[in-house]
Design a protein around this motif. Structure first.
Motif, PDB file in Angstrom:
ATOM      1  N   UNK A   1       0.850  -1.185   0.000  1.00 32.16           N
ATOM      2  CA  UNK A   1       0.000   0.000   0.000  1.00 32.16           C
ATOM      3  C   UNK A   1       0.888   1.238   0.000  1.00 32.16           C
ATOM      4  N   UNK A   2       0.743   2.102  -1.008  1.00 26.35           N
ATOM      5  CA  UNK A   2       1.546   3.317  -1.067  1.00 26.35           C
ATOM      6  C   UNK A   2       0.922   4.394  -0.185  1.00 26.35           C
ATOM      7  N   UNK A   3       1.740   4.973   0.662  1.00 25.57           N
ATOM      8  CA  UNK A   3       1.296   6.054   1.538  1.00 25.57           C
ATOM      9  C   UNK A   3       2.293   7.189   1.420  1.00 25.57           C
ATOM     10  N   UNK A   4       1.817   8.393   1.240  1.00 26.29           N
ATOM     11  CA  UNK A   4       2.711   9.532   1.057  1.00 26.29           C
ATOM     12  C   UNK A   4       3.483   9.832   2.340  1.00 26.29           C
ATOM     13  N   UNK A   5       4.601  10.517   2.172  1.00 25.81           N
ATOM     14  CA  UNK A   5       5.432  10.895   3.308  1.00 25.81           C
ATOM     15  C   UNK A   5       4.642  11.762   4.285  1.00 25.81           C
ATOM     16  N   UNK A   6       3.846  12.681   3.763  1.00 24.91           N
ATOM     17  CA  UNK A   6       3.062  13.566   4.626  1.00 24.91           C
ATOM     18  C   UNK A   6       2.039  12.777   5.441  1.00 24.91           C
ATOM     19  N   UNK A   7       1.379  11.793   4.798  1.00 28.60           N
ATOM     20  CA  UNK A   7       0.403  10.979   5.524  1.00 28.60           C
ATOM     21  C   UNK A   7       1.081  10.137   6.602  1.00 28.60           C
ATOM     22  N   UNK A   8       2.245   9.580   6.279  1.00 27.34           N
ATOM     23  CA  UNK A   8       2.987   8.803   7.275  1.00 27.34           C
ATOM     24  C   UNK A   8       3.352   9.670   8.476  1.00 27.34           C
ATOM     25  N   UNK A   9       3.811  10.884   8.207  1.00 29.73           N
ATOM     26  CA  UNK A   9       4.190  11.793   9.291  1.00 29.73           C
ATOM     27  C   UNK A   9       2.979  12.125  10.156  1.00 29.73           C
ATOM     28  N   UNK A  10       1.834  12.351   9.517  1.00 30.80           N
ATOM     29  CA  UNK A  10       0.621  12.661  10.255  1.00 30.80           C
ATOM     30  C   UNK A  10       0.205  11.497  11.141  1.00 30.80           C
ATOM     31  N   UNK A  11       0.226  10.290  10.596  1.00 29.72           N
ATOM     32  CA  UNK A  11      -0.178   9.118  11.368  1.00 29.72           C
ATOM     33  C   UNK A  11       0.780   8.858  12.520  1.00 29.72           C
ATOM     34  N   UNK A  12       2.076   8.969  12.279  1.00 24.91           N
ATOM     35  CA  UNK A  12       3.054   8.752  13.334  1.00 24.91           C
ATOM     36  C   UNK A  12       2.862   9.746  14.472  1.00 24.91           C
ATOM     37  N   UNK A  13       2.495  10.975  14.136  1.00 23.80           N
ATOM     38  CA  UNK A  13       2.302  11.996  15.150  1.00 23.80           C
ATOM     39  C   UNK A  13       1.132  11.735  16.063  1.00 23.80           C
ATOM     40  N   UNK A  14       0.244  10.790  15.690  1.00 22.29           N
ATOM     41  CA  UNK A  14      -0.909  10.465  16.514  1.00 22.29           C
ATOM     42  C   UNK A  14      -0.734   9.152  17.270  1.00 22.29           C
ATOM     43  N   UNK A  15       0.430   8.510  17.147  1.00 22.99           N
ATOM     44  CA  UNK A  15       0.741   7.287  17.887  1.00 22.99           C
ATOM     45  C   UNK A  15       1.479   7.684  19.159  1.00 22.99           C
ATOM     46  N   UNK A  16       1.098   7.090  20.285  1.00 22.28           N
ATOM     47  CA  UNK A  16       1.633   7.515  21.580  1.00 22.28           C
ATOM     48  C   UNK A  16       3.162   7.506  21.618  1.00 22.28           C
ATOM     49  N   UNK A  17       3.788   6.519  20.974  1.00 25.32           N
ATOM     50  CA  UNK A  17       5.250   6.436  21.002  1.00 25.32           C
ATOM     51  C   UNK A  17       5.910   7.668  20.400  1.00 25.32           C
ATOM     52  N   UNK A  18       5.240   8.315  19.458  1.00 24.32           N
ATOM     53  CA  UNK A  18       5.864   9.420  18.725  1.00 24.32           C
ATOM     54  C   UNK A  18       5.118  10.746  18.867  1.00 24.32           C
ATOM     55  N   UNK A  19       3.974  10.733  19.531  1.00 24.26           N
ATOM     56  CA  UNK A  19       3.143  11.941  19.631  1.00 24.26           C
ATOM     57  C   UNK A  19       3.890  13.073  20.339  1.00 24.26           C
ATOM     58  N   UNK A  20       3.851  14.259  19.744  1.00 26.21           N
ATOM     59  CA  UNK A  20       4.446  15.432  20.367  1.00 26.21           C
ATOM     60  C   UNK A  20       5.942  15.586  20.178  1.00 26.21           C
ATOM     61  N   UNK A  21       6.564  14.671  19.440  1.00 26.36           N
ATOM     62  CA  UNK A  21       8.009  14.775  19.209  1.00 26.36           C
ATOM     63  C   UNK A  21       8.294  15.842  18.156  1.00 26.36           C
ATOM     64  N   UNK A  22       9.533  16.364  18.133  1.00 31.80           N
ATOM     65  CA  UNK A  22       9.891  17.359  17.113  1.00 31.80           C
ATOM     66  C   UNK A  22       9.647  16.820  15.706  1.00 31.80           C
ATOM     67  N   UNK A  23       9.275  17.720  14.803  1.00 29.46           N
ATOM     68  CA  UNK A  23       8.956  17.309  13.435  1.00 29.46           C
ATOM     69  C   UNK A  23      10.146  16.641  12.754  1.00 29.46           C
ATOM     70  N   UNK A  24      11.369  17.064  13.110  1.00 29.45           N
ATOM     71  CA  UNK A  24      12.549  16.441  12.500  1.00 29.45           C
ATOM     72  C   UNK A  24      12.662  14.971  12.890  1.00 29.45           C
ATOM     73  N   UNK A  25      12.260  14.662  14.129  1.00 33.21           N
ATOM     74  CA  UNK A  25      12.310  13.272  14.598  1.00 33.21           C
ATOM     75  C   UNK A  25      11.216  12.460  13.906  1.00 33.21           C
ATOM     76  N   UNK A  26      10.017  13.030  13.831  1.00 37.52           N
ATOM     77  CA  UNK A  26       8.916  12.352  13.135  1.00 37.52           C
ATOM     78  C   UNK A  26       9.303  12.063  11.691  1.00 37.52           C
ATOM     79  N   UNK A  27       9.952  13.020  11.049  1.00 42.85           N
ATOM     80  CA  UNK A  27      10.350  12.843   9.653  1.00 42.85           C
ATOM     81  C   UNK A  27      11.354  11.697   9.518  1.00 42.85           C
TER      82      UNK A  27
END
Length: 267
Positions: free
Chosen positions: A1-27
């Motif tokens: 399943x192809x998922x864009x980089x922006x969508x991946x970043x958005x989804x990761x930002x809503x997972x507890x392990x990664x929520x609230x981390x700096x955008x550079x880390x999420x990227x």
């Protein structure tokens, strides 16, 4: 399943392990991630494999099993939406002991090992959250062992049904539920045969506690009065693994795309 980089970043930002981390880390994590749509019966990783990453369940259910040399199999965990797995394996630096297999069609997010380690180097908070996830899983395993040792078969089934009701916000009256996983998988997880599960369902039905029709289970008012009272709910919460994750937009409810069965291609 192809998922864009922006969508991946958005989804990761809503997972507890990664929520609230700096955008550079999420990227950094997003660059090592992909979303997989997998059919029932697909192995995510098998005992003996080297760990390649961690996984977040977006929809569907999986089972974690260990096997004996003689071919016997024990289901030690059922993985549900909003749960993360593979964390401990990622840091063990050894072959996986268990096998994780889908029991329904699933959508999972796979995060590659290198991306996790790079994120930890950039942000120490990631390491703390990983330790917290492993500690929570350890506590969950200990609670399950205690239940296996001290609860009867009927008590295990009652606890499972009560937990489903609590997770769906139902604490009183007649409650309509749908079993999340096939009955034979539930029986294996609870430590007995499908025939034993059927007998326990029948005994609870004869006692006026539940009504079973296929995957639909109705908890009668007698069940709710006895097991879903406020003190009962508090006792249940004390031995129920917490699921603090929030749904990831509408991805959590998205069904796997027909015919898409891509696997992780990490080296």
């Amino acid at each position: 399943m192809h998922t864009s980089f922006d969508d991946l970043s958005l989804m990761l930002g809503e997972i507890a392990l990664f929520r609230g981390l700096p955008l550079t880390v999420i990227a950094e994590v997003a660059r090592a991630s992909q979303v997989l749509s997998l059919p029932k019966g697909r192995v995510i990783y098998a005992a003996g494999d080297r760990p390649r990453g961690l996984y977040y369940v977006m929809s569907g259910h999986l089972k974690t099993v260990v096997s004996s040399p003689e071919g016997g199999e024990k289901v030690i965990e059922i993985l549900s939406p909003r749960q993360v797995f593979g964390v401990a394996e990622l840091f063990a630096d050894a072959a996986c002991v268990s096998t994780v297999e889908t029991v329904t069609p699933v959508v999972v997010m796979a995060v590659g090992r290198d991306g996790v380690f790079r994120a930890m180097e950039q942000e120490p908070e990631v390491a703390r959250r990983m330790l917290s996830a492993m500690a929570e899983r350890q506590s969950s395993i200990e609670r399950d062992i205690a239940a296996d040792c001290f609860q009867s078969g009927s008590a295990k089934v009652v606890a499972y049904l009560a937990r489903l009701a609590v997770e769906h916000g139902c604490e009183a009256g007649q409650v309509e539920l749908e079993l999340e996983i096939p009955k034979h998988v539930l029986a294996a997880r609870l430590g007995f045969t499908p025939e034993t599960l059927s007998r326990i369902f029948r005994e609870l039905s004869d006692a006026g506690m539940i009504h079973v029709h296929g995957k639909q289970v109705t908890l009668m008012e007698a069940f709710s009065r006895q097991y879903l009272t406020r003190p009962g709910v508090r006792r249940l919460a004390a031995v129920t693994p917490r699921r603090a994750e929030r749904p990831v937009g509408n991805w959590r409810d998205r069904a796997p795309a027909p015919g898409v069965t891509g696997m992780v291609a990490w080296g």
